[in-house]
Design an enzyme around this catalytic site. Structure first.
Site, PDB file in Angstrom:
ATOM      1  N   HIS A 148       1.004  -1.360  -0.098  1.00 10.44           N
ATOM      2  CA  HIS A 148      -0.015   0.067  -0.223  1.00 10.44           C
ATOM      3  C   HIS A 148       0.735   1.089   0.012  1.00 10.44           C
ATOM      4  O   HIS A 148       1.985   1.250   0.560  1.00 10.44           O
ATOM      5  CB  HIS A 148      -0.771   0.081   1.206  1.00 10.44           C
ATOM      6  CG  HIS A 148      -1.950  -1.150   1.370  1.00 10.44           C
ATOM      7  ND1 HIS A 148      -2.887  -1.211   0.569  1.00 10.44           N
ATOM      8  CD2 HIS A 148      -1.833  -2.240   1.997  1.00 10.44           C
ATOM      9  CE1 HIS A 148      -3.624  -2.433   0.599  1.00 10.44           C
ATOM     10  NE2 HIS A 148      -2.957  -2.927   1.750  1.00 10.44           N
ATOM     11  N   GLY A 160      11.812 -22.398   4.909  1.00  9.50           N
ATOM     12  CA  GLY A 160      10.428 -22.350   5.610  1.00  9.50           C
ATOM     13  C   GLY A 160      10.090 -21.067   5.886  1.00  9.50           C
ATOM     14  O   GLY A 160      11.099 -20.268   6.478  1.00  9.50           O
ATOM     15  N   THR A 194      14.168  -8.015   2.104  1.00  7.98           N
ATOM     16  CA  THR A 194      13.764  -6.801   1.725  1.00  7.98           C
ATOM     17  C   THR A 194      14.546  -6.087   0.472  1.00  7.98           C
ATOM     18  O   THR A 194      14.036  -5.125  -0.128  1.00  7.98           O
ATOM     19  CB  THR A 194      13.743  -5.676   2.799  1.00  7.98           C
ATOM     20  OG1 THR A 194      15.222  -5.776   3.427  1.00  7.98           O
ATOM     21  CG2 THR A 194      12.889  -6.395   4.251  1.00  7.98           C
ATOM     22  N   LYS A 195      15.763  -6.786   0.303  1.00  9.88           N
ATOM     23  CA  LYS A 195      16.364  -6.248  -0.758  1.00  9.88           C
ATOM     24  C   LYS A 195      17.015  -7.301  -1.471  1.00  9.88           C
ATOM     25  O   LYS A 195      17.083  -8.474  -1.114  1.00  9.88           O
ATOM     26  CB  LYS A 195      17.831  -5.418  -0.073  1.00  9.88           C
ATOM     27  CG  LYS A 195      17.412  -4.392   0.745  1.00  9.88           C
ATOM     28  CD  LYS A 195      18.633  -3.367   0.526  1.00  9.88           C
ATOM     29  CE  LYS A 195      18.436  -1.959   1.269  1.00  9.88           C
ATOM     30  NZ  LYS A 195      17.830  -2.063   2.818  1.00  9.88           N
TER      31      LYS A 195
END
Ligand code: COA
Length: 184
Positions: free
Chosen positions: A112, A137, A160-161
């Site tokens: 978002h 996992g 995240t990167k």
């Protein structure tokens, strides 16, 4: 950059119904001998008709849920989506060849927008996973991430990167713990 594929065709909708009302629940492919094998084959048969592009051989685990975004998913040769995977967002997900995935992996190709006080609008970026990647996992992979060939993502990591080729990453946020060394 990416070929657009029509989201809903009558054929794709029919196979979504077959998938979500039946195929998704069928047994794990590695259990129940011949019945497990047939479950696996059937899920693959259905997903081949939902996904954008697939290799000749690929796997989709039990309870893997990709919403109605199958037209955004490309599966390489021998690529696997793990049991209970959760794939969401309007971005493409491109899996290379020979990918192993543990259980409960989450892949989000969309956020978002958080630049205003509300959450109007979204940010969409594709996720690309290279060849010969092992995703442990409960890994979470966020929008825009590219995971390089031969990389390993440790259990429970939040990616995240981008992950470099041959790297072993782990943690939240995922960081390189070392590079792979090949003895054979
Ligand atoms: C990533 C992985 C392959 C690394 O295994 P390994 O080479 O034996 O790693 P080590 O145990 O030597 O750990 C090296 C360091 O990384 C840390 N580490 C390893 N895995 C981690 C993880 N998933 N999350 C956070 N840190 C991790 C260790 O704590 C250790 O830290 P330290 O040096 O500070 O002590 C393994 O830990 C892992 O996560 N495997 C995934 C298992 C899985 O999900 N299977 C699903 C079935 S497909």
């Amino acid at each position: 950059m990416f070929d657009k594929v029509k989201r809903h065709t009558p054929k794709r909708l029919l196979f979504y119904i077959i998938y979500y009302f039946f195929a998704i629940k069928l047994s794990y492919g590695d259990r129940w001998g011949v019945f497990g094998r047939l479950s696996h084959e059937f899920r693959t048969f259905v997903c081949r008709r939902i996904f954008k592009k697939t290799g000749k051989i690929f796997g989709v685990g039990k309870n893997a849920d990709f919403g109605f975004g199958g037209h955004l998913i490309t599966m390489g040769e021998c690529a696997n989506i793990g049991n209970h995977a959760w794939i969401r967002g309007n971005g493409e997900l491109i899996l290379g060849d020979h990918i192993m995935m543990g259980e409960y992996v989450m892949i989000y190709t969309q956020d978002h927008k958080i630049s205003g006080k509300g959450y109007d609008g979204s940010v969409v970026r594709p996720v690309k996973i290279g060849n010969h990647v092992w995703i442990g996992g409960r890994v979470t992979i966020l929008k825009g991430v590219t995971i390089g060939d031969n990389a390993v993502v440790g259990a429970g990591s939040v990616v995240t990167k981008d992950v470099p080729k041959d790297a072993i990453v782990a943690g939240n946020p995922a960081k390189v713990i070392r590079m792979r060394e090949y003895s054979v």
